[in-house]
Design a protein around this motif. Structure first.
Motif, PDB file in Angstrom:
ATOM      1  N   LEU A 121       0.838  -1.207   0.000  1.00  0.00           N
ATOM      2  CA  LEU A 121       0.000   0.000   0.000  1.00  0.00           C
ATOM      3  C   LEU A 121       0.872   1.257   0.000  1.00  0.00           C
ATOM      4  O   LEU A 121       0.577   2.235  -0.695  1.00  0.00           O
ATOM      5  N   ALA A 122       1.952   1.214   0.748  1.00  0.00           N
ATOM      6  CA  ALA A 122       2.862   2.368   0.822  1.00  0.00           C
ATOM      7  C   ALA A 122       3.576   2.619  -0.498  1.00  0.00           C
ATOM      8  O   ALA A 122       4.007   3.748  -0.770  1.00  0.00           O
ATOM      9  N   GLN A 123       3.699   1.576  -1.331  1.00  0.00           N
ATOM     10  CA  GLN A 123       4.381   1.695  -2.619  1.00  0.00           C
ATOM     11  C   GLN A 123       3.429   2.038  -3.766  1.00  0.00           C
ATOM     12  O   GLN A 123       3.879   2.411  -4.851  1.00  0.00           O
ATOM     13  N   ALA A 124       2.145   1.912  -3.534  1.00  0.00           N
ATOM     14  CA  ALA A 124       1.156   2.063  -4.602  1.00  0.00           C
ATOM     15  C   ALA A 124       1.165   3.477  -5.180  1.00  0.00           C
ATOM     16  O   ALA A 124       1.216   4.458  -4.435  1.00  0.00           O
ATOM     17  N   THR A 125       1.085   3.559  -6.509  1.00  0.00           N
ATOM     18  CA  THR A 125       1.085   4.862  -7.176  1.00  0.00           C
ATOM     19  C   THR A 125      -0.214   5.163  -7.922  1.00  0.00           C
ATOM     20  O   THR A 125      -0.355   6.237  -8.506  1.00  0.00           O
ATOM     21  N   GLY A 126      -1.160   4.225  -7.929  1.00  0.00           N
ATOM     22  CA  GLY A 126      -2.418   4.428  -8.641  1.00  0.00           C
ATOM     23  C   GLY A 126      -3.297   5.478  -7.992  1.00  0.00           C
ATOM     24  O   GLY A 126      -3.136   5.823  -6.817  1.00  0.00           O
ATOM     25  N   ASP A 127      -4.261   5.980  -8.765  1.00  0.00           N
ATOM     26  CA  ASP A 127      -5.217   6.955  -8.240  1.00  0.00           C
ATOM     27  C   ASP A 127      -6.177   6.314  -7.240  1.00  0.00           C
ATOM     28  O   ASP A 127      -6.727   6.992  -6.372  1.00  0.00           O
ATOM     29  N   ILE A 128      -6.423   5.014  -7.402  1.00  0.00           N
ATOM     30  CA  ILE A 128      -7.263   4.254  -6.487  1.00  0.00           C
ATOM     31  C   ILE A 128      -6.587   2.904  -6.269  1.00  0.00           C
ATOM     32  O   ILE A 128      -5.938   2.377  -7.170  1.00  0.00           O
ATOM     33  N   ILE A 129      -6.710   2.375  -5.060  1.00  0.00           N
ATOM     34  CA  ILE A 129      -6.045   1.124  -4.699  1.00  0.00           C
ATOM     35  C   ILE A 129      -7.106   0.097  -4.342  1.00  0.00           C
ATOM     36  O   ILE A 129      -8.042   0.390  -3.581  1.00  0.00           O
ATOM     37  N   VAL A 130      -6.961  -1.108  -4.886  1.00  0.00           N
ATOM     38  CA  VAL A 130      -7.940  -2.168  -4.645  1.00  0.00           C
ATOM     39  C   VAL A 130      -7.189  -3.469  -4.361  1.00  0.00           C
ATOM     40  O   VAL A 130      -5.983  -3.571  -4.576  1.00  0.00           O
ATOM     41  N   THR A 131      -7.909  -4.469  -3.873  1.00  0.00           N
ATOM     42  CA  THR A 131      -7.310  -5.781  -3.671  1.00  0.00           C
ATOM     43  C   THR A 131      -7.939  -6.782  -4.629  1.00  0.00           C
ATOM     44  O   THR A 131      -8.987  -6.508  -5.229  1.00  0.00           O
ATOM     45  N   SER A 132      -7.325  -7.940  -4.738  1.00  0.00           N
ATOM     46  CA  SER A 132      -7.838  -8.961  -5.656  1.00  0.00           C
ATOM     47  C   SER A 132      -8.620 -10.044  -4.946  1.00  0.00           C
ATOM     48  O   SER A 132      -8.936 -11.063  -5.548  1.00  0.00           O
ATOM     49  N   CYS A 133      -8.966  -9.846  -3.664  1.00  0.00           N
ATOM     50  CA  CYS A 133      -9.738 -10.868  -2.948  1.00  0.00           C
ATOM     51  C   CYS A 133     -10.714 -10.226  -1.980  1.00  0.00           C
ATOM     52  O   CYS A 133     -10.315  -9.469  -1.087  1.00  0.00           O
ATOM     53  N   GLY A 134     -11.995 -10.549  -2.144  1.00  0.00           N
ATOM     54  CA  GLY A 134     -13.033  -9.978  -1.307  1.00  0.00           C
ATOM     55  C   GLY A 134     -12.952 -10.354   0.153  1.00  0.00           C
ATOM     56  O   GLY A 134     -13.545  -9.692   1.005  1.00  0.00           O
ATOM     57  N   PHE A 135     -12.202 -11.402   0.479  1.00  0.00           N
ATOM     58  CA  PHE A 135     -12.063 -11.818   1.867  1.00  0.00           C
ATOM     59  C   PHE A 135     -11.207 -10.854   2.686  1.00  0.00           C
ATOM     60  O   PHE A 135     -11.081 -11.013   3.902  1.00  0.00           O
TER      61      PHE A 135
END
Length: 221
Positions: A61-75
């Motif tokens: 998360l600290a490295q993320a550069t996107g305008d929005i951050i999401v995960t690949s698992c709903g759990f």
């Protein structure tokens, strides 16, 4: 160019087809994939999400550069508040985060949540919004591909099996479908055609937070 979306992706090899949260073809802009080391499906799909090692997700998360951050698992819905507090950017852990809004217009039992593993999805993930839940059968092609981390996916077979199953599970009280599993949105057009119900998924959640992010063909409803 700054990516539109950063996906914190589990450590998996199975195909990410168009419509999957981890597929570049799902988005109008560029995406950044940050793969979380050792975050396997077996580790994250858990009835005890508090035990998930969250430090690698925090680091990504600290490295993320996107305008929005999401995960690949709903759990990972259990960790929504915790992770969202660690970034100033919009953060979506799961389609389950849409439940407070959905329950403004629907009773919880009117929402059919489709999950990868019904035995593991519980109040830790739902919070106060306990919906009807159906889990994908263990002998389903997509479940086999994800569980065994296979590199070949028969997209047509997966879609037909999933849509037929969900349609068969629909009850008269169901007014809305929520797809917990981020690997199900590629098939929602067929699901909608067979059930006649509106669908919420990780892609609609992303689009609500950042309009004009998702390819329109994956925002059918």
């Amino acid at each position: 160019m700054t990516p539109a979306v950063t996906v914190l992706q589990l450590d998996t090899e199975f195909p990410r087809v168009p419509g999957d949260v981890g597929s570049p073809d799902t988005y109008l802009g560029n995406i950044e994939i940050l793969r979380i080391p050792n975050a396997t499906v077996g580790q994250i799909v858990s009835a005890n999400p508090a035990a998930i090692p969250i430090a690698p997700f925090e680091a990504a998360l600290a490295q993320a550069t996107g305008d929005i951050i999401v995960t690949s698992c709903g759990f990972l819905s259990y960790w929504q508040t915790h992770l969202a507090a660690k970034t100033e950017k919009p953060f979506v852990s799961s389609a389950l985060t849409a439940l407070p809004t959905l329950c403004e217009n629907h009773a919880a039992h009117e929402i059919m949540t489709v999950t990868f593993d019904a035995a593991s999805l519980n109040e830790n993930h739902f919070g106060p919004y306990q919906t009807d839940v159906i889990g994908l059968p263990g002998d389903m092609h997509l479940v086999d591909v994800i569980s065994q981390n296979l590199r070949i996916l028969n997209d047509a077979q997966a879609g037909q099996e999933i849509a037929d199953f969900i349609a068969a599970q629909r009850k008269p009280n169901h007014k809305h479908i929520l797809l917990e599993c981020t690997n199900l949105p590629p098939y929602k057009r067929t699901i909608a055609a067979l059930t006649g119900l509106p669908i919420t998924d990780i892609l609609t959640c992303i689009e609500a937070k950042r309009p004009k992010t998702i390819e329109p063909e994956f925002l059918i409803l």
